[in-house]
Write an enzyme that holds these catalytic residues in place. Structure first.
Site, PDB file in Angstrom:
ATOM      1  N   LYS A 114      72.699  59.091 -52.003  1.00  0.00           N
ATOM      2  CA  LYS A 114      73.003  58.505 -50.689  1.00  0.00           C
ATOM      3  C   LYS A 114      71.782  57.852 -50.081  1.00  0.00           C
ATOM      4  O   LYS A 114      71.888  56.841 -49.389  1.00  0.00           O
ATOM      5  CB  LYS A 114      73.540  59.580 -49.735  1.00  0.00           C
ATOM      6  CG  LYS A 114      74.962  59.999 -50.048  1.00  0.00           C
ATOM      7  CD  LYS A 114      75.545  60.827 -48.925  1.00  0.00           C
ATOM      8  CE  LYS A 114      76.919  61.346 -49.277  1.00  0.00           C
ATOM      9  NZ  LYS A 114      77.431  62.298 -48.286  1.00  0.00           N
ATOM     10  N   LYS A 197      83.486  58.913 -59.816  1.00  0.00           N
ATOM     11  CA  LYS A 197      84.478  59.715 -59.077  1.00  0.00           C
ATOM     12  C   LYS A 197      85.122  58.870 -57.990  1.00  0.00           C
ATOM     13  O   LYS A 197      84.500  57.930 -57.470  1.00  0.00           O
ATOM     14  CB  LYS A 197      83.816  60.957 -58.474  1.00  0.00           C
ATOM     15  CG  LYS A 197      82.887  60.640 -57.334  1.00  0.00           C
ATOM     16  CD  LYS A 197      82.503  61.872 -56.513  1.00  0.00           C
ATOM     17  CE  LYS A 197      81.614  61.391 -55.365  1.00  0.00           C
ATOM     18  NZ  LYS A 197      81.106  62.366 -54.470  1.00  0.00           N
ATOM     19  N   LYS A 200      85.405  57.541 -50.937  1.00  0.00           N
ATOM     20  CA  LYS A 200      85.696  56.609 -49.840  1.00  0.00           C
ATOM     21  C   LYS A 200      84.672  55.465 -49.804  1.00  0.00           C
ATOM     22  O   LYS A 200      84.938  54.410 -49.243  1.00  0.00           O
ATOM     23  CB  LYS A 200      85.735  57.349 -48.506  1.00  0.00           C
ATOM     24  CG  LYS A 200      84.400  57.970 -48.147  1.00  0.00           C
ATOM     25  CD  LYS A 200      84.490  58.899 -46.974  1.00  0.00           C
ATOM     26  CE  LYS A 200      83.138  59.592 -46.820  1.00  0.00           C
ATOM     27  NZ  LYS A 200      83.167  60.963 -46.415  1.00  0.00           N
TER      28      LYS A 200
HETATM   29  P1  TYM Z   1      83.671  65.819 -48.720  1.00  0.00           P
HETATM   30  O1  TYM Z   1      84.101  65.668 -47.298  1.00  0.00           O
HETATM   31  O2  TYM Z   1      82.954  64.678 -49.361  1.00  0.00           O
HETATM   32  O3  TYM Z   1      84.903  66.158 -49.632  1.00  0.00           O
HETATM   33  C1  TYM Z   1      85.815  67.214 -49.321  1.00  0.00           C
HETATM   34  C2  TYM Z   1      86.242  67.910 -50.600  1.00  0.00           C
HETATM   35  O4  TYM Z   1      86.860  66.990 -51.502  1.00  0.00           O
HETATM   36  C3  TYM Z   1      86.260  67.105 -52.787  1.00  0.00           C
HETATM   37  N1  TYM Z   1      86.309  65.790 -53.460  1.00  0.00           N
HETATM   38  C4  TYM Z   1      86.802  65.579 -54.684  1.00  0.00           C
HETATM   39  N2  TYM Z   1      87.366  66.411 -55.576  1.00  0.00           N
HETATM   40  C5  TYM Z   1      87.787  65.874 -56.744  1.00  0.00           C
HETATM   41  N3  TYM Z   1      87.672  64.555 -57.055  1.00  0.00           N
HETATM   42  C6  TYM Z   1      87.113  63.689 -56.203  1.00  0.00           C
HETATM   43  N4  TYM Z   1      86.999  62.412 -56.499  1.00  0.00           N
HETATM   44  C7  TYM Z   1      86.650  64.193 -54.939  1.00  0.00           C
HETATM   45  N5  TYM Z   1      86.058  63.617 -53.863  1.00  0.00           N
HETATM   46  C8  TYM Z   1      85.851  64.606 -52.970  1.00  0.00           C
HETATM   47  C9  TYM Z   1      84.836  67.544 -52.499  1.00  0.00           C
HETATM   48  O5  TYM Z   1      84.232  68.137 -53.625  1.00  0.00           O
HETATM   49  C10 TYM Z   1      85.049  68.513 -51.360  1.00  0.00           C
HETATM   50  O6  TYM Z   1      85.403  69.777 -51.844  1.00  0.00           O
HETATM   51  N6  TYM Z   1      79.573  68.637 -48.181  1.00  0.00           N
HETATM   52  C11 TYM Z   1      81.016  68.655 -48.248  1.00  0.00           C
HETATM   53  C12 TYM Z   1      81.679  69.253 -47.028  1.00  0.00           C
HETATM   54  C13 TYM Z   1      81.201  70.614 -46.637  1.00  0.00           C
HETATM   55  C14 TYM Z   1      81.559  71.836 -47.277  1.00  0.00           C
HETATM   56  C15 TYM Z   1      80.923  72.847 -46.533  1.00  0.00           C
HETATM   57  C16 TYM Z   1      82.342  72.151 -48.383  1.00  0.00           C
HETATM   58  C17 TYM Z   1      80.409  70.911 -45.594  1.00  0.00           C
HETATM   59  N7  TYM Z   1      80.219  72.276 -45.523  1.00  0.00           N
HETATM   60  C18 TYM Z   1      81.028  74.204 -46.888  1.00  0.00           C
HETATM   61  C19 TYM Z   1      82.463  73.505 -48.720  1.00  0.00           C
HETATM   62  C20 TYM Z   1      81.815  74.515 -48.001  1.00  0.00           C
HETATM   63  C21 TYM Z   1      81.520  67.237 -48.381  1.00  0.00           C
HETATM   64  O7  TYM Z   1      80.876  66.296 -47.974  1.00  0.00           O
HETATM   65  O8  TYM Z   1      82.796  67.146 -48.878  1.00  0.00           O
END
Ligand code: TYM
Length: 332
Positions: A114, A197, A200
């Site tokens: 990022k 992957k 967005k």
């Molecule tokens: P975020 O908001 O990017 O994504 C949310 C969840 O979706 C999963 N994900 C995917 N899984 C499979 N294939 C994909 N292409 C794909 N894109 C996204 C992500 O792995 C995630 O589980 N840092 C985290 C948010 C967060 C969090 C936490 C998660 C903040 N605190 C504590 C777990 C526990 C994030 O940015 O996810």
């Protein structure tokens, strides 16, 4: 009810969840609330690590919360809440920042990706300390399992290291959490570039669940496959076709090999059409439910406030213990 706890979070930034979020994470949140004490969080503070528009963030946070409920997270069985409503998340982050090495944080691949994308100079310090906020989210609830997609694995490893480090320096305080990553759907791929992957940040190959049905169907029908015609589950040689099979299998609760067999000899057109139908069979009622929930903002705010109050009940004593263990003097 089990004493075991599950925690997970999702960023509100995009307005609409994408298919990878649902298949990789939220679907499992819904399942796990049946057997765990579940805490699910819209992580709005994480969205402050990149430039954001205040009005858009407010709308996106409400929409994200509505989407969690619409996907099946049930406030009667779990605790859905918004991160900034529970101040303990930011407070524990500060403690964990003091325990994290600069080099250790520099090795986080998501930060590297990022920060290089927008130019290293423009990356915020918040983007750098993002994983410590995520660790605080998880550790405050003495969480056992964290359902996430593959891209969060390294952050989970850091969270485990921090929990262990804290416990060994200051006494047993945190549960060391396990990542709950379901292999089949851990990495849904970009429909236009099936080596990456779905994300967005690449909207062309990303299915946003709240997009109009026509837009969703068109994206799936124009997914990049390969120059052969044989439908076969082979992620290395046929990532595009295998990705469509994975999506279709997950949404129709079937095993991917069974789905692949059903399309032997029928070419890619039928597979794409059926995958599009399966996504719409989920996305259309989902979007309708989201609209319904957003039409009653008073009720949504009430459920949110209730979630925050229940989250705080768990988080506050854990933070107090952590503060006391590191040597901070209580206020009174
Ligand atoms: P975020 O908001 O990017 O994504 C949310 C969840 O979706 C999963 N994900 C995917 N899984 C499979 N294939 C994909 N292409 C794909 N894109 C996204 C992500 O792995 C995630 O589980 N840092 C985290 C948010 C967060 C969090 C936490 C998660 C903040 N605190 C504590 C777990 C526990 C994030 O940015 O996810």
């Amino acid at each position: 009810m089990s004493e075991r706890r599950v925690f997970s979070g999702i960023q509100p930034t995009a307005g609409s969840f994408q298919l990878g979020n649902y298949l990789g994470a939220i679907r499992h949140w819904v399942r796990l609330q049946e057997t765990y004490q579940a805490f699910y969080c819209v992580v709005d503070l994480h969205s402050l690590t990149v430039p954001q528009d205040p009005a858009e963030l407010r709308t996106a946070t409400m929409t994200a919360y509505a989407q969690i409920l619409a996907a099946g997270v049930d406030p009667a069985r779990s605790v859905p809440f918004v991160q900034s409503h529970v101040a303990e998340h930011a407070q524990l982050t500060w403690v964990l920042q003091g325990l994290t090495g600069f080099g250790e944080a520099s090795r986080m691949t998501q930060f590297k990706d990022k920060s290089t994308r927008g130019g290293a100079e423009s990356a915020s310090v918040g983007l750098f300390t993002y994983p410590m906020l995520m660790a605080a989210d998880i550790l405050l609830y003495r969480t056992h399992a964290v359902p996430v997609g593959e891209d969060q694995r390294q952050h989970l490893e850091l969270t485990r290291d921090l929990a262990q480090r804290f416990n060994s320096r200051f006494g047993d305080t945190f549960v060391v959490p396990e990542a709950h990553i379901v292999k089949e759907t851990a990495k849904i791929l970009d429909l236009q570039d099936p080596t990456a992957k779905m994300s967005k940040s690449q909207p062309g190959g990303c299915v946003f669940l709240l997009d109009p049905p026509k837009v969703i169907a068109k994206k799936i029908r124009s997914a990049v496959t390969d120059s052969e015609t044989e439908v076969r589950f082979d992620p290395a040689a046929k990532p595009g076709v295998s990705n469509l099979l994975t999506i279709l299998a997950a949404l129709t609760a079937r095993d991917v090999e069974t789905v692949a067999k059903a399309y032997q000899g029928s070419g890619y057109g039928a597979l794409k059409a059926d995958a599009a139908d399966a996504v719409l069979a989920f996305a259309e009622p989902f979007a309708a439910r989201v609209r319904e929930l957003l039409d009653d903002p008073g009720e949504l705010a009430r459920v949110m406030a209730d979630g925050a109050a229940r989250a705080r009940e768990v988080a506050a004593p854990v933070l107090a213990t952590a503060y006391q263990r590191v040597g901070l003097v209580p206020a009174g």
